[in-house]
Design a protein around this motif. Structure first.
Motif, PDB file in Angstrom:
ATOM      1  N   ARG A 150      -9.084   1.169  16.976  1.00  0.00           N
ATOM      2  CA  ARG A 150      -7.849   0.644  16.397  1.00  0.00           C
ATOM      3  C   ARG A 150      -8.179  -0.573  15.531  1.00  0.00           C
ATOM      4  N   PRO A 151      -7.389  -0.736  14.462  1.00  0.00           N
ATOM      5  CA  PRO A 151      -7.628  -1.905  13.612  1.00  0.00           C
ATOM      6  C   PRO A 151      -7.328  -3.187  14.383  1.00  0.00           C
ATOM      7  N   THR A 152      -7.940  -4.266  13.990  1.00  0.00           N
ATOM      8  CA  THR A 152      -7.704  -5.538  14.658  1.00  0.00           C
ATOM      9  C   THR A 152      -7.848  -6.666  13.634  1.00  0.00           C
ATOM     10  N   GLY A 171       2.652  -7.284   7.706  1.00  0.00           N
ATOM     11  CA  GLY A 171       1.462  -7.923   7.146  1.00  0.00           C
ATOM     12  C   GLY A 171       0.299  -7.696   8.089  1.00  0.00           C
ATOM     13  N   CYS A 172      -0.847  -8.307   7.785  1.00  0.00           N
ATOM     14  CA  CYS A 172      -1.987  -8.230   8.704  1.00  0.00           C
ATOM     15  C   CYS A 172      -1.566  -8.595  10.122  1.00  0.00           C
ATOM     16  N   ALA A 180      -2.655 -11.067   2.242  1.00  0.00           N
ATOM     17  CA  ALA A 180      -3.983 -10.580   2.638  1.00  0.00           C
ATOM     18  C   ALA A 180      -4.041  -9.065   2.752  1.00  0.00           C
ATOM     19  N   MET A 181      -3.058  -8.459   3.401  1.00  0.00           N
ATOM     20  CA  MET A 181      -3.205  -7.059   3.774  1.00  0.00           C
ATOM     21  C   MET A 181      -3.317  -6.137   2.569  1.00  0.00           C
ATOM     22  N   THR A 182      -2.685  -6.498   1.484  1.00  0.00           N
ATOM     23  CA  THR A 182      -2.661  -5.608   0.331  1.00  0.00           C
ATOM     24  C   THR A 182      -3.737  -5.972  -0.693  1.00  0.00           C
ATOM     25  N   THR A 240       0.897  -8.073  11.836  1.00  0.00           N
ATOM     26  CA  THR A 240       1.523  -7.053  12.687  1.00  0.00           C
ATOM     27  C   THR A 240       0.531  -6.655  13.785  1.00  0.00           C
ATOM     28  N   LEU A 241      -0.774  -6.804  13.474  1.00  0.00           N
ATOM     29  CA  LEU A 241      -1.827  -6.483  14.447  1.00  0.00           C
ATOM     30  C   LEU A 241      -1.815  -7.445  15.628  1.00  0.00           C
ATOM     31  N   SER A 268       0.020   3.868   5.914  1.00  0.00           N
ATOM     32  CA  SER A 268       0.197   2.418   6.092  1.00  0.00           C
ATOM     33  C   SER A 268       1.608   1.996   5.696  1.00  0.00           C
ATOM     34  N   THR A 321       0.855  -1.182   0.000  1.00  0.00           N
ATOM     35  CA  THR A 321       0.000   0.000   0.000  1.00  0.00           C
ATOM     36  C   THR A 321       0.894   1.236   0.000  1.00  0.00           C
TER      37      THR A 321
END
Ligand code: SF4
Ligand code: SF4
Lengths: 185, 615
Positions: free
Chosen positions: B357-359, B387-388, B465-467, B390-391, B120, B35
């Motif tokens: 916050r994102p989760t 990546g995802c 996934a994240m992108t 990191t959450l 991001s 991103t």
């Protein structure tokens, strides 16, 4: 064609970008220029997502503070975060549970889109329920539709986007109608 | 003015770039997702398929490889492009520096998307500085429409001077949508034709000196090329002061000058090519204005090239903040101060922060992995990656995040440091499948050679996934979804020299915790161990058939509201009810993964018979 600046705010997964793109398509169909700015990436995992939409001859994709004509807020907790974009004369339509919105002025109105979408059996419909409500010209917002476009223009955009996906189209039109019904004074 | 609707389509900035690449005859395109750049290659792959254009569009294993493939396409005379986010350009900086000397044949665009904010990314680094370091021209689009124009200009520039050209969009261009006319894809007949020249394509240091001199000559000529020269946005305005802006800051500045009534009074110069800035423009600017304000993101690259420092205001003088995005509010204030018109509206500090916050998504297999890691190694150190997942820091399962692939080398670094102090510590690192292929493999080889003792958990959800769910090298699919070759992850791990490599299913929590304990014990006794946590991403529709049948979970009356499940496990479908002082399940969010059944210490989360309702 009048210029209009709108901020759509919500959480990841609520369909903020979809609403912004429907409105952008409606602007194009009216022959207006359009610029939007979207949130992608990390914020989509349930975090804050915001889209700026500028209809008319603009050049910057961002709405400045106190310049938005309208705010569409899909999650009540974001109203606090993004109301700074609203012009003093601007309107806001907020998805909030009954009694869940504080600090609103006369041009701020709430609809329990979560509750309605739940009854409707589709939580993914919150965005269209809220948009339908805004398009109906809800109490507190004086005009018929405070948005630059009419409900019929949004329906036309939905029909074009969902060509060949009849089920999805029917569900979307129904969600829009549900919101509109609740907006009728 | 009305624009005929049938001639306009709504395009995302990245889609506009993809359209332009196809319209300008790009035949080799390569990228690694990140991103805000990801949609460039996905849109291109889709368009190529739709329009039936014969071209190569690939998701490469990393940005360095992506760069080298596209660059080589250009050596054969074809037009080529590589796209990535700014931190990806750091990975590709090695070939970038060398390619600048060698030059190109077919037009070659290096598209590096910056992320001022940052929204991001790990950093706000300015890719234009790398263009300066490599000594290649860079173009700075201010809108999706402008980005589309600059792809065409960039190809012309690249072929005219035989030089790689950087296109540097920012998040506000990549992720802006604009109404644009649909373009035409014209035939672009060219065939691969590599002309050998060892003095150039395989240059030794002696030749490199020559190439460096040639590059400097090219740059001087590029700084005089008319098509990318700065232009006056408001030719009628005259005055002793002037504003110079580039990228989206120029778009903001145009609107702000109009609104503030300064359009006819304050000259605005729009710089399209921030490096090299056109030399004639620099001398004209400095001779015709007493004071100059420079607005650009993120570093003062144009500012540095305006040599008379006494008259220039910008990042280097503190007139414009160096860190953070140049939001229109900040630009309005800088212009008001500069023009002496008094402060505009008060600017917001940190406006986009705050809020939820994102989760990780409900049902995400990573949540189970992190929960299991903390059970198996409660006092461990947990290096992680990009990546995802990191959450996973929300779950206490992520202690460090540095850059792509660093989880593996940081795990080794922790081991070596603690070993010197004579201490034994459990080290459990996490890395996504795509990130492992990108930069984790060399670090794992190093760990084997140095006998570093840690557990590496590869979170294998078979997608990036994240992108936006791009394929990984193990997926066996091209960017357009056609069949492709694939790499066997276990075989690769074993080939790195790893003695312990076992796959498990994180949602089978008790078993998975057992597997991790086994791996931790092995790591202390023998050396690095790898556990592959294999379960599909719940959001990736292409893998929906691999998901297990949903379980019907409910919470019974023995829940005492301890909130262990909402804090330690943090599934968004588990909601604490303040009034009832108990946790309830949000049936619309719950995916029925059933993992929380193993989480409640009281056993209050229970499984209902499939057809039966919760009592
Ligand atoms: S997108 Fe997939 S990997 Fe990312 S948080 Fe959601 S379920 Fe997990
Ligand atoms: S089963 Fe439990 S852990 Fe899985 S999504 Fe539902 S509430 Fe979350």
């Amino acid at each position: 064609m009048e210029r209009q600046q709108i901020v759509v705010s919500g959480l990841g997964g609520q369909g903020v970008l979809f609403v912004a793109r429907l409105l952008a398509d409606a602007a194009i169909r009216k022959g207006a220029g359009v610029l939007t700015s979207e949130t992608h990436g990390m914020a989509q995992r349930g975090g804050v997502v915001v889209a700026h939409l500028k209809v008319g001859d603009f050049e910057s994709p961002l709405v400045r503070e106190s310049r938005a004509d309208g705010l569409l807020v899909l999650s009540a907790e974001n109203f606090r975060l993004h109301r700074r974009f609203l012009a003093p004369s601007g309107w806001a339509v907020v998805n909030a549970p009954p009694g869940g919105l504080t600090g609103g002025s006369s041009r701020v109105c709430a609809i329990d889109a979560d509750g309605l979408a739940k009854e409707f059996g589709n939580l993914h419909a919150i965005n269209l329920v809220l948009l339908g409500y805004a398009l109906s010209g809800p109490a507190g917002v004086e005009e018929e539709s405070p948005l630059f476009c009419s409900a019929e223009e949004i329906r036309e955009v939905l029909r074009r986007r969902m060509e060949g996906k009849e089920k999805l189209l029917d569900a979307s039109l129904a969600a829009l109608a549900l919101g509109m019904k609740h907006g009728k004074r | 003015m009305a624009r005929p609707p049938e001639d306009r389509i709504l395009l995302l900035g990245n889609e506009a770039i993809a359209h332009a690449l196809l319209e300008n005859g790009c035949r080799v395109a390569s990228s690694y997702p990140g991103t805000p750049a990801s949609e460039i290659l996905s849109a291109l792959a889709k368009l190529r398929k739709e329009r039936g254009v014969e071209m190569h569009a690939e998701w490469a294993v990393n940005e360095k490889v992506a760069f080298e493939i596209a660059f080589t396409g250009s050596l054969t005379g074809l037009r080529a492009a590589v796209s990535m986010k700014q931190v990806g350009l750091s990975v590709a900086s090695d070939p970038l520096m060398s390619a600048a000397y060698l030059g190109v044949k077919g037009g070659f665009l290096v598209i590096s998307a910056d992320d001022p904010g940052p929204h991001s990314s790990q950093t706000e680094q300015d890719s234009r500085l790398l263009a300066m370091m490599a000594r290649i021209p860079v173009l700075d689009p201010s809108s999706p429409a402008h980005a589309r124009e600059l792809v065409a200009a960039g190809y012309e520039l690249s072929e005219l001077f035989e030089v790689p050209v950087m296109l540097r969009p920012t998040t506000r261009v990549c992720h802006a949508c604009q109404d644009l006319p649909p373009g035409k894809v014209l035939p672009f007949p060219r065939e691969a034709d590599f002309r050998k020249s060892t003095a150039r394509w395989a240059a030794t240091p002696a030749f490199r000196y020559e190439l460096h001199r040639k590059l400097d000559e090219k740059l001087a000529a590029i700084a005089a090329w008319p098509r990318t020269a700065p232009f006056r946005a408001n030719p009628e305005a005259a005055g002793p002061k002037a504003v110079v802006a580039s990228g989206v800051a120029a778009a903001h500045a145009r609107e702000i000058l109009r609104e503030a009534g300064l359009w006819d009074r304050l000259p605005l110069y729009h710089v399209v090519q921030p490096y090299p800035v056109h030399s004639e423009f620099v001398s004209r600017l400095l001779s015709s204005h007493e004071e100059i304000l420079v607005l650009e993101e993120t570093t003062g690259v144009i500012e540095m090239q305006l040599l008379d420092r006494r008259r220039v205001r910008g990042k280097l003088t503190g007139a414009v903040p160096e860190a953070g995005e140049l939001l229109p509010e900040i630009i309005a204030e800088a212009i008001a101060t500069f023009a002496g018109t008094g402060a505009d509206t008060a600017r917001a500090r940190d406006p986009e922060r705050g809020g939820r916050r994102p989760t990780l998504c409900p049902g995400c297999p990573h949540r189970s992995s992190f929960y299991a890691i903390r059970k198996a190694a409660p006092d461990g150190i947990y290096p992680s990656d990009i990546g995802c997942y990191t959450l996973g820091m929300n779950l206490g399962g992520v202690d460090t995040v540095l850059c792509m692939g660093a989880s593996v080398s940081q795990a080794a670094g922790f081991y070596q440091a603690y070993r010197l102090s004579g201490k034994q510590v459990d080290i459990v690192a996490t890395i996504g499948d795509s990130t492992f292929f990108h930069a984790g493999v060399p670090a794992l080889i190093d760990a084997v050679v140095q006998e570093a003792r840690f557990v590496l958990v590869i979170l294998d959800n078979a997608t990036t996934a994240m992108t936006g769910f791009q394929p990984t090298p193990a997926t066996g699919k091209t960017a357009a979804g056609e069949p492709a070759g694939s790499v066997d992850m276990e075989a690769l791990v074993r080939a790195c020299g790893i003695g312990f490599c076992k796959a498990g299913t994180p949602s089978r929590l008790p078993e998975f915790i057992g597997l991790l304990r086994e791996a931790v014990a092995y790591s202390h006794a023998k050396g690095p161990a790898v556990v592959i946590a294999r379960e599909p991403c719940v959001m990736d529709r292409s893998q929906a058939d691999r998901l297990p049948a949903p379980v019907n979970v409910f919470i019974d009356e023995t829940c005492n509201g301890c909130r262990y499940c909402t804090t330690r496990f943090e599934c968004p479908a588990l909601l604490y009810d303040e009034e009832g002082k108990r946790v309830a399940i949000d049936g619309l969010l719950c995916t029925g993964c059933g993992v929380c059944l193993h989480v409640c210490p009281l056993g209050a989360i229970r499984e209902a018979p499939p057809e039966g309702k919760a009592p």
